[in-house]
Write an enzyme that holds these catalytic residues in place. Structure first.
Site, PDB file in Angstrom:
ATOM      1  N   ILE A 176       7.127 -15.199   0.258  1.00 35.72           N
ATOM      2  CA  ILE A 176       7.525 -16.462  -0.378  1.00 35.72           C
ATOM      3  C   ILE A 176       7.043 -16.503  -1.826  1.00 35.72           C
ATOM      4  CG2 ILE A 176       7.100 -18.966  -0.370  1.00 35.72           C
ATOM      5  CD1 ILE A 176       7.166 -18.834   2.683  1.00 35.72           C
TER       6      ILE A 176
ATOM      7  N   ARG B 242     -22.685 -10.975 -18.018  1.00 34.94           N
ATOM      8  CA  ARG B 242     -23.328 -12.199 -18.508  1.00 34.94           C
ATOM      9  C   ARG B 242     -24.784 -11.946 -18.889  1.00 34.94           C
ATOM     10  NH1 ARG B 242     -19.774 -16.184 -16.876  1.00 34.94           N
ATOM     11  NH2 ARG B 242     -18.787 -15.715 -14.886  1.00 34.94           N
TER      12      ARG B 242
ATOM     13  N   CYS C 224     -23.209  -0.760 -16.458  1.00 36.69           N
ATOM     14  CA  CYS C 224     -23.361  -2.214 -16.471  1.00 36.69           C
ATOM     15  C   CYS C 224     -24.535  -2.662 -15.580  1.00 36.69           C
ATOM     16  CB  CYS C 224     -22.038  -2.884 -16.104  1.00 36.69           C
ATOM     17  SG  CYS C 224     -21.973  -4.584 -16.691  1.00 36.69           S
ATOM     18  N   PHE C 225     -24.291  -3.094 -14.340  1.00 38.56           N
ATOM     19  CA  PHE C 225     -25.378  -3.433 -13.420  1.00 38.56           C
ATOM     20  C   PHE C 225     -26.299  -2.219 -13.284  1.00 38.56           C
ATOM     21  CE2 PHE C 225     -26.300  -5.379  -8.966  1.00 38.56           C
ATOM     22  CZ  PHE C 225     -26.981  -6.446  -9.517  1.00 38.56           C
TER      23      PHE C 225
ATOM     24  N   GLU D 280     -15.852   3.639 -17.501  1.00 41.76           N
ATOM     25  CA  GLU D 280     -14.780   4.126 -16.622  1.00 41.76           C
ATOM     26  C   GLU D 280     -13.380   3.691 -17.064  1.00 41.76           C
ATOM     27  OE1 GLU D 280     -17.014   1.806 -15.924  1.00 41.76           O
ATOM     28  OE2 GLU D 280     -16.404   0.418 -14.343  1.00 41.76           O
TER      29      GLU D 280
ATOM     30  N   GLY E 179       0.797  -1.228   0.000  1.00 42.11           N
ATOM     31  CA  GLY E 179       0.000   0.000   0.000  1.00 42.11           C
ATOM     32  C   GLY E 179       0.827   1.274   0.000  1.00 42.11           C
TER      33      GLY E 179
ATOM     34  N   HIS F 129     -18.364  -0.697 -19.605  1.00 44.15           N
ATOM     35  CA  HIS F 129     -17.689  -0.026 -18.486  1.00 44.15           C
ATOM     36  C   HIS F 129     -16.946   1.208 -19.013  1.00 44.15           C
ATOM     37  CE1 HIS F 129     -18.436  -2.787 -15.141  1.00 44.15           C
ATOM     38  NE2 HIS F 129     -18.554  -3.687 -16.093  1.00 44.15           N
TER      39      HIS F 129
ATOM     40  N   THR G 148      14.583   5.590   9.127  1.00 43.59           N
ATOM     41  CA  THR G 148      15.149   4.933   7.937  1.00 43.59           C
ATOM     42  C   THR G 148      15.399   3.435   8.150  1.00 43.59           C
ATOM     43  OG1 THR G 148      17.424   5.376   8.581  1.00 43.59           O
ATOM     44  CG2 THR G 148      16.339   7.055   7.258  1.00 43.59           C
TER      45      THR G 148
ATOM     46  N   GLY H 224     -21.903  -4.476 -10.716  1.00 45.52           N
ATOM     47  CA  GLY H 224     -22.117  -5.336  -9.562  1.00 45.52           C
ATOM     48  C   GLY H 224     -22.691  -6.677  -9.976  1.00 45.52           C
TER      49      GLY H 224
HETATM   50  N1  GLN Z   1     -24.128  -8.844 -12.974  1.00 45.75           N
HETATM   51  C1  GLN Z   1     -24.368  -8.236 -14.235  1.00 45.75           C
HETATM   52  C2  GLN Z   1     -24.013  -9.170 -15.378  1.00 45.75           C
HETATM   53  O1  GLN Z   1     -23.339 -10.138 -15.187  1.00 45.75           O
HETATM   54  C3  GLN Z   1     -23.608  -6.925 -14.353  1.00 45.75           C
HETATM   55  C4  GLN Z   1     -22.139  -7.106 -14.392  1.00 45.75           C
HETATM   56  C5  GLN Z   1     -21.366  -5.846 -14.115  1.00 45.75           C
HETATM   57  O2  GLN Z   1     -21.897  -4.882 -13.584  1.00 45.75           O
HETATM   58  N2  GLN Z   1     -20.075  -5.842 -14.429  1.00 45.75           N
HETATM   59  O3  GLN Z   1     -24.428  -8.940 -16.495  1.00 45.75           O
END
Ligand code: GLN
Length: 551
Positions: free
Chosen positions: A167, A482, A401-402, A529, A32, A527, A207, A374
């Protein structure tokens, strides 16, 4: 190194002919510390000096990739254009050097072992006993060389996850050590990232942790060339002198990585101490001056704000902000573009469920609501309520997406009157499956790398908000899902006022929804972003933050 220990397909890559130079960034003391930012900033400086540079992230865990890992434990899964499910550091590299990377740039122990075991099963080791040294280390080196050669890199900056002494990372550090021997010390540079803590407000920078960490690195045969020291305030001359003495590097090779107003300022922070000069000496490079272009101006835009914009991010994985790190950066790129600091409240969508339904009204305090990606049922009703509340109350909304799929569910339930409409991911028996499994996913059983992943071309319909934002009829964005909008409901939602303004795969998949007559209601199946860069915010984020700033 005996190249005869390699399977034949790796031998050609493991000769001494590589013309690329390699910088290895190895962490010490603790995780981190911002190794990723040091790696990205070093790469950016070299790029500004005119070199062809790229980065590689090594993750010593045994997973094949980051795709199956819990975002709350490990942070976001960053998706590359070629469909890699990668460590979030790849996102940092892409944002700093504005270069789209392939999944090969994220190497894990799992991937290396997969290569080695596959070669062993094919009989490619010709009867040898297959061992960590030389076979695993050879596979690591071959992977690095292959990328450097394929992309004709002048310099490859390789960051190893974890800290020296782990390791899991030993075979990788051993491979780096061997690499220095093979490509020559003038073609390799080791940067060790450590920490100089201060125990109380008036205390001195310590240090000793750096000294111990350097010892550990030397024990496995690596003498660092540069010590990059994380500290709150600039490293004192005394601390620099001590580190130089104990680590056996010149004082100019001790670089203070003190807190900066934004991560994009770090290239300037390290360059002000002569970073490029030191790197150039170490790698026998000719050019050692960066041509800043507009980088300094862009970097400054992340600390010179005139006001702020309040955004609620309503999602499932908010306990670890790293799980939405690219969303955070995309918002900040858009904010910096208009001189506004984006103040984000990360809101757990479960807060709006199970008796917390009335709390949804608290979203009125925000200028914009963003629902990110999500998976799974938990918290999904809260996101559906947020998407609905933003629509009903004319609050700018961006769904990703979600957040796209659940905006459709909210619309179907509350505008089209389909009570109980849902995504089959959340309610497999819903009467109105407005979001459904993609047909090609039905026979998929493995979890890793099997979603619809990576970049796909998207056709944007003319005369829509999407078209105005993107200024193009074809765009390319990255995916990871999906489920998808079920087009059996296209007529119903369209008649009720939802505009589906972009599609992909020849119309089989809907990609963007928008609602005219709303301040800003826009959601994307992709996405967005992952495509945002400092100074070049992704268009959907840009328009969302601008709309939020106006409201
Ligand atoms: N769960 C949803 C799907 O599988 C959205 C996936 C997501 O937000 N990346 O389509």
């Amino acid at each position: 190194m005996q190249s005869s220990t390699l399977p034949p397909q790796q031998q050609k890559n493991n000769g001494r002919s590589s013309s690329s130079k390699f910088i290895f960034v190895i962490g010490g003391v603790m995780s981190g510390l911002g190794k990723g930012v040091t790696t990205s900033s070093t790469a950016r400086l070299l790029q500004l000096a005119g070199y062809k540079v790229s980065c590689v992230k090594i993750d010593p865990y045994v997973n094949y990739d980051a795709g199956t890992m819990n975002p709350v434990a490990h942070g976001e899964v960053f998706v590359t254009d070629d469909g890699g499910e990668c460590d979030m550091d790849i996102g940092n590299y892409e944002r700093f050097i504005d270069t789209s990377m392939t999944k090969d740039h994220n190497i894990t122990t799992g991937r290396i072992y997969m290569d080695v075991i596959a070669a062993e099963r094919e009989g490619k080791y010709l009867g040898q006993c297959v061992q960590i040294i030389p076979h695993v280390t050879d596979a690591i080196k071959a992977n690095l060389r292959r990328i450097a050669e394929k992309e004709k890199l002048d310099i490859m900056v390789v960051e190893c996850g974890g800290t020296v002494g782990d390791i899991e990372s030993l075979p990788f550090l051993e491979a780096f050590r061997q690499m220095a021997l093979e490509v020559g010390r003038q073609n390799t540079l080791f940067i060790h990232v450590t920490l100089a803590p201060v125990l109380d407000v008036v205390g001195e920078q310590k240090t000793k942790p750096t000294q111990h960490s350097v010892q550990e690195l030397r024990r496995i045969g690596i003498q660092p060339d540069i010590i990059a020291v994380r500290c709150k305030t600039p490293l004192t001359p005394d601390a620099r002198r001590k580190i130089s003495l104990f680590a056996s590097v010149e004082q100019q090779n001790v670089i203070s990585c003190h807190d900066a107003p934004s991560i994009y300022k770090v290239p300037e922070v390290i360059e002000s101490q002569g970073m490029l000069k030191v790197v150039s000496q170490g790698l026998s490079l000719k050019r050692s001056k960066p041509k800043w272009g507009d980088w300094k101006k862009v970097a400054s835009s992340f600390s010179n704000y005139d006001g702020s914009v309040r955004i609620a991010v309503v999602g499932k994985y908010v306990t670890l902000p790293d799980s939405y790190v690219s969303v955070y950066h995309a918002l900040s790129h858009a904010g910096a573009g208009i001189g506004k600091k984006v103040e984000i409240d990360w809101i757990d969508s479960e807060k709006f469920e199970n008796g917390g339904e009335k709390k949804i009204a608290s979203l009125k305090e925000y200028q914009g609501v963003l629902a990110p990606g999500g998976f799974g049922k938990r918290g999904s009703e809260g996101i559906i309520s947020a998407a609905n509340f933003a629509r009903e109350n004319n609050i700018p909304y961006l769904g990703i997406c979600f957040g796209f799929q659940l905006a459709i569910v909210a619309f179907a339930r509350h505008v089209c009157g389909m009570a109980g409409a849902n995504s089959t991911e959340l309610d497999p028996h819903t009467k109105n499956p407005v979001v459904d499994f993609m047909p090609e996913q039905r026979n998929v059983h493995d979890m890793g790398g099997t979603m619809r992943l990576g970049g796909h071309n998207i056709a944007v319909a003319p005369k829509t908000l999407a078209h105005r934002l993107y200024g193009a009829t074809t765009i390319r964005r990255r995916h990871r899902h999906r489920y998808e909008f079920n087009q059996n409901y296209l007529d119903a939602v369209t008649k009720a006022g939802l505009v589906l303004s972009a599609h992909s795969d020849s119309g089989r998949r809907m990609e963007i929804l928008e609602i005219p007559d709303h301040k800003f209601y826009f959601a994307v199946q992709y996405h967005a972003e992952f495509s945002s860069r400092p100074g070049k915010p992704e268009q959907a984020f840009d328009a969302f933050v601008k709309a939020a700033a106006r409201s």
